[in-house]
Design a protein around this motif. Sequence first.
Motif, mmCIF file in Angstrom:
data_model
loop_
_atom_site.group_PDB
_atom_site.id
_atom_site.type_symbol
_atom_site.label_atom_id
_atom_site.label_comp_id
_atom_site.label_asym_id
_atom_site.label_seq_id
_atom_site.Cartn_x
_atom_site.Cartn_y
_atom_site.Cartn_z
ATOM 1 N N GLU A 131 32.665 22.615 6.452
ATOM 2 C CA GLU A 131 33.249 21.537 7.254
ATOM 3 C C GLU A 131 32.277 21.085 8.347
ATOM 4 N N LEU A 132 31.570 22.035 8.935
ATOM 5 C CA LEU A 132 30.601 21.708 9.976
ATOM 6 C C LEU A 132 29.445 20.888 9.403
ATOM 7 N N VAL A 133 29.016 21.255 8.206
ATOM 8 C CA VAL A 133 27.971 20.485 7.528
ATOM 9 C C VAL A 133 28.454 19.066 7.260
ATOM 10 N N GLY A 134 29.708 18.935 6.851
ATOM 11 C CA GLY A 134 30.261 17.608 6.617
ATOM 12 C C GLY A 134 30.233 16.751 7.858
ATOM 13 N N HIS A 135 30.557 17.346 8.997
ATOM 14 C CA HIS A 135 30.497 16.609 10.263
ATOM 15 C C HIS A 135 29.070 16.162 10.561
ATOM 16 N N GLY A 136 28.116 17.063 10.336
ATOM 17 C CA GLY A 136 26.727 16.712 10.604
ATOM 18 C C GLY A 136 26.212 15.620 9.679
ATOM 19 N N LEU A 137 26.580 15.689 8.406
ATOM 20 C CA LEU A 137 26.147 14.658 7.461
ATOM 21 C C LEU A 137 26.773 13.306 7.782
ATOM 22 N N ASP A 138 28.038 13.324 8.184
ATOM 23 C CA ASP A 138 28.693 12.061 8.571
ATOM 24 C C ASP A 138 27.953 11.407 9.726
ATOM 25 N N ALA A 139 27.589 12.224 10.713
ATOM 26 C CA ALA A 139 26.868 11.690 11.871
ATOM 27 C C ALA A 139 25.477 11.198 11.474
ATOM 28 N N LEU A 140 24.820 11.930 10.562
ATOM 29 C CA LEU A 140 23.468 11.568 10.145
ATOM 30 C C LEU A 140 23.470 10.283 9.317
ATOM 31 N N LEU A 141 24.429 10.181 8.403
ATOM 32 C CA LEU A 141 24.484 9.013 7.520
ATOM 33 C C LEU A 141 25.030 7.781 8.226
ATOM 34 N N ALA A 142 25.759 7.983 9.337
ATOM 35 C CA ALA A 142 26.269 6.838 10.089
ATOM 36 C C ALA A 142 25.123 6.043 10.709
ATOM 37 N N ASP A 143 24.003 6.742 10.961
ATOM 38 C CA ASP A 143 22.795 6.086 11.457
ATOM 39 C C ASP A 143 23.052 5.297 12.735
ATOM 40 N N ARG A 144 23.798 5.931 13.645
ATOM 41 C CA ARG A 144 24.067 5.295 14.929
ATOM 42 C C ARG A 144 23.197 5.930 16.002
ATOM 43 N N GLY A 145 22.737 5.147 16.888
ATOM 44 C CA GLY A 145 21.879 5.651 17.942
ATOM 45 C C GLY A 145 22.546 6.735 18.765
ATOM 46 N N GLY A 146 21.794 7.773 19.088
ATOM 47 C CA GLY A 146 22.296 8.840 19.933
ATOM 48 C C GLY A 146 22.998 9.964 19.196
ATOM 49 N N ARG A 147 23.178 9.838 17.868
ATOM 50 C CA ARG A 147 23.904 10.870 17.131
ATOM 51 C C ARG A 147 22.972 11.766 16.318
ATOM 52 N N ASP A 148 21.674 11.523 16.372
ATOM 53 C CA ASP A 148 20.749 12.322 15.575
ATOM 54 C C ASP A 148 20.759 13.781 16.021
ATOM 55 N N LEU A 149 20.749 14.026 17.331
ATOM 56 C CA LEU A 149 20.774 15.393 17.836
ATOM 57 C C LEU A 149 22.080 16.078 17.446
ATOM 58 N N GLU A 150 23.196 15.364 17.593
ATOM 59 C CA GLU A 150 24.499 15.919 17.202
ATOM 60 C C GLU A 150 24.515 16.283 15.725
ATOM 61 N N ALA A 151 23.961 15.404 14.906
ATOM 62 C CA ALA A 151 23.959 15.628 13.462
ATOM 63 C C ALA A 151 23.146 16.868 13.104
ATOM 64 N N HIS A 152 21.951 16.969 13.630
ATOM 65 C CA HIS A 152 21.083 18.087 13.257
ATOM 66 C C HIS A 152 21.572 19.410 13.844
ATOM 67 N N THR A 153 22.228 19.351 15.000
ATOM 68 C CA THR A 153 22.825 20.576 15.552
ATOM 69 C C THR A 153 23.945 21.077 14.645
ATOM 70 N N SER A 154 24.791 20.174 14.187
ATOM 71 C CA SER A 154 25.875 20.553 13.274
ATOM 72 C C SER A 154 25.324 21.087 11.962
ATOM 73 N N LEU A 155 24.267 20.464 11.440
ATOM 74 C CA LEU A 155 23.664 20.940 10.197
ATOM 75 C C LEU A 155 23.055 22.328 10.371
ATOM 76 N N LYS A 156 22.402 22.553 11.505
ATOM 77 C CA LYS A 156 21.819 23.869 11.764
ATOM 78 C C LYS A 156 22.900 24.935 11.865
ATOM 79 N N ARG A 157 23.953 24.633 12.622
ATOM 80 C CA ARG A 157 25.038 25.600 12.773
ATOM 81 C C ARG A 157 25.725 25.853 11.431
ATOM 82 N N GLY A 158 25.923 24.792 10.673
ATOM 83 C CA GLY A 158 26.554 24.953 9.371
ATOM 84 C C GLY A 158 25.721 25.811 8.440
#
Length: 202
Positions: free
Chosen positions: A120-147
């Motif tokens: 589920e955490l990976v899913g959150h990170g991928l959603d943030a990464l694929l949304a391609d919105r400014g400012g969410r890259d760090l959030e996305a990669h943190t979620s992917l790392k934790r996942g």
Amino acid sequence: MNTATIVWLVVLVALFALFLLTLRRLSVLMARTRDLERYQKLVRQLDRRLGEVADPFVIQLDEIRRRSGDPRTLGTALPAVQETLGAISAEGRAAKVPRGLSREAVAFTVELDRAVRAGELVGHGLDALLADRGGRDLEAHTSLKRGALNLRHAREAATRLAGEIAALRPADLLERVDLPAPRTAGAALPTYTVDDEADDAR
């Protein structure tokens, strides 16, 4: 009836009672052996299935975190991975646990549930990464790392616990007292923190 006959009757009754007691104990031991072997087989299967889905998934996650993988490809595969992880966890929770094995069974189930949360955490990170919105890259990669970290650790812990369960014999459980098993489904499970340097080194 003379005394000798009475004595022999008493001895025969005592021997018969001892035979019945021994037979009952053997029956209980055989039943526990079957239950334990059945559960051990299920745990081996769940651990194998977890490895089949988690190991390649973690490799793909590591590639994305190192900017060499395609997040869209992983995003397409993610629903099937999450469904499989959920099915494995559900089977672990629904399994009939042999008497005396609740401690190991609960620990094993916790790790299966942790793998689900990692997905589920990976899913959150991928959603943030694929949304391609400014400012969410760090959030996305943190979620992917934790996942990735949680899935890897859940996988390792589940394999270790599966080995411990496989090594148990029926005699090991005879003197154990089961404690009430805590509910793990839907509970908030702790996640591993992200240490960028240590995690990237793996």
